[in-house]
Design a protein around this motif. Structure first.
Motif, short mmCIF file in Angstrom:
data_model
loop_
_atom_site.label_atom_id
_atom_site.label_comp_id
_atom_site.label_asym_id
_atom_site.label_seq_id
_atom_site.Cartn_x
_atom_site.Cartn_y
_atom_site.Cartn_z
N ASP A 173 0.84 -1.21 0.00
CA ASP A 173 0.00 0.00 0.00
C ASP A 173 0.87 1.25 0.00
OD1 ASP A 173 -2.35 -1.49 0.04
OD2 ASP A 173 -2.57 -1.36 2.22
N CYS A 174 1.92 1.24 0.79
CA CYS A 174 2.83 2.37 0.85
C CYS A 174 3.49 2.61 -0.52
CB CYS A 174 3.89 2.14 1.91
SG CYS A 174 5.19 3.39 1.97
N LEU A 175 3.93 1.55 -1.15
CA LEU A 175 4.63 1.67 -2.43
C LEU A 175 3.72 2.26 -3.51
CD1 LEU A 175 6.70 -1.62 -2.48
CD2 LEU A 175 7.50 0.71 -1.96
N LYS A 176 2.44 2.04 -3.41
CA LYS A 176 1.49 2.62 -4.37
C LYS A 176 1.45 4.15 -4.25
CE LYS A 176 -1.53 -1.41 -4.42
NZ LYS A 176 -2.82 -1.95 -3.97
N HIS A 177 1.89 4.68 -3.12
CA HIS A 177 1.84 6.12 -2.87
C HIS A 177 3.22 6.75 -2.75
CE1 HIS A 177 -2.54 6.25 -2.21
NE2 HIS A 177 -2.35 5.01 -1.80
N ILE A 178 4.26 5.99 -3.03
CA ILE A 178 5.63 6.49 -2.84
C ILE A 178 5.91 7.71 -3.73
CG2 ILE A 178 6.86 5.06 -4.53
CD1 ILE A 178 7.93 5.65 -0.88
N HIS A 179 5.18 7.84 -4.82
CA HIS A 179 5.33 9.00 -5.71
C HIS A 179 4.94 10.32 -5.03
CE1 HIS A 179 1.09 7.91 -6.13
NE2 HIS A 179 0.89 9.18 -6.40
N GLU A 180 4.26 10.24 -3.88
CA GLU A 180 3.87 11.44 -3.13
C GLU A 180 5.05 12.03 -2.36
OE1 GLU A 180 0.42 10.60 -0.74
OE2 GLU A 180 -0.54 9.52 -2.41
N ASN A 181 6.18 11.36 -2.41
CA ASN A 181 7.44 11.84 -1.83
C ASN A 181 7.34 12.27 -0.36
OD1 ASN A 181 8.92 11.48 -4.24
ND2 ASN A 181 8.01 13.36 -5.03
N PRO A 182 7.06 11.32 0.53
CA PRO A 182 7.05 11.69 1.95
C PRO A 182 8.46 12.08 2.40
CG PRO A 182 7.07 9.32 1.70
CD PRO A 182 6.90 9.89 0.32
N GLU A 183 8.52 12.95 3.37
CA GLU A 183 9.82 13.36 3.90
C GLU A 183 10.37 12.32 4.87
OE1 GLU A 183 10.08 17.72 4.83
OE2 GLU A 183 7.92 17.53 4.42
N ILE A 184 9.45 11.61 5.53
CA ILE A 184 9.83 10.61 6.52
C ILE A 184 8.95 9.38 6.32
CG2 ILE A 184 9.93 10.05 8.99
CD1 ILE A 184 10.18 13.11 9.47
N ILE A 185 9.57 8.20 6.40
CA ILE A 185 8.81 6.94 6.38
C ILE A 185 9.21 6.17 7.62
CG2 ILE A 185 8.37 4.75 5.21
CD1 ILE A 185 9.08 6.15 2.58
N ILE A 186 8.21 5.84 8.42
CA ILE A 186 8.43 5.00 9.60
C ILE A 186 7.96 3.61 9.20
CG2 ILE A 186 7.82 4.57 12.00
CD1 ILE A 186 7.32 7.62 12.22
N LEU A 187 8.91 2.69 9.13
CA LEU A 187 8.65 1.36 8.59
C LEU A 187 8.84 0.29 9.65
CD1 LEU A 187 8.16 -0.44 6.06
CD2 LEU A 187 10.61 -0.25 5.61
N ASP A 188 7.83 -0.52 9.84
CA ASP A 188 7.89 -1.64 10.79
C ASP A 188 8.89 -2.67 10.27
OD1 ASP A 188 7.45 -3.80 12.47
OD2 ASP A 188 5.34 -4.04 11.94
N TYR A 189 9.96 -2.88 11.01
CA TYR A 189 10.99 -3.84 10.63
C TYR A 189 10.42 -5.25 10.54
CZ TYR A 189 15.36 -6.43 10.68
OH TYR A 189 16.39 -7.28 10.37
N HIS A 190 9.51 -5.56 11.43
CA HIS A 190 8.91 -6.90 11.49
C HIS A 190 7.57 -6.97 10.76
CE1 HIS A 190 11.96 -8.39 14.17
NE2 HIS A 190 11.80 -7.31 14.92
N LEU A 191 7.39 -6.13 9.78
CA LEU A 191 6.16 -6.07 9.01
C LEU A 191 5.85 -7.43 8.41
CD1 LEU A 191 4.07 -3.96 7.93
CD2 LEU A 191 5.49 -3.81 5.90
N ASN A 192 4.61 -7.89 8.63
CA ASN A 192 4.11 -9.13 8.04
C ASN A 192 4.94 -10.36 8.38
OD1 ASN A 192 1.98 -7.78 6.68
ND2 ASN A 192 3.44 -7.12 5.15
#
Length: 81
Positions: free
Chosen positions: A42-61
């Motif tokens: 879901d995040c990758l579908k919106h990566i073109h919006e160029n967020p300044e910060i991404i907080i990513l769960d290391y243990h995602l899924n």
């Protein structure tokens, strides 16, 4: 008292409570624009919006067999930026 400027922030977190806590804390003092994504895809579908910060769960899924992990998503994000 407010410090700093508002930022565009993406939170990629599959735990609803954790993402809510992060959003609450991030918007408490400064009105950051925060978007929560329950999956990396879901995040990758919106990566073109160029967020300044991404907080990513290391243990995602970590318990889902067919979903991308946090490290896999991080690799794709780094290539995109």
């Amino acid at each position: 008292m407010k410090f700093g400027k508002a930022r565009k922030i993406f939170i990629v977190e599959d735990d609803e409570l954790q993402s809510s806590l992060l959003m609450d804390r991030l918007t408490r003092d400064i009105p950051h624009t925060v978007t929560i994504f329950p999956t990396g895809e879901d995040c990758l579908k919106h990566i073109h919006e160029n967020p300044e910060i991404i907080i990513l769960d290391y243990h995602l899924n970590k318990d889902k067999k067919d979903a991308a992990t946090g490290m896999e998503i991080l690799t794709v994000i780094k290539k995109a930026n």
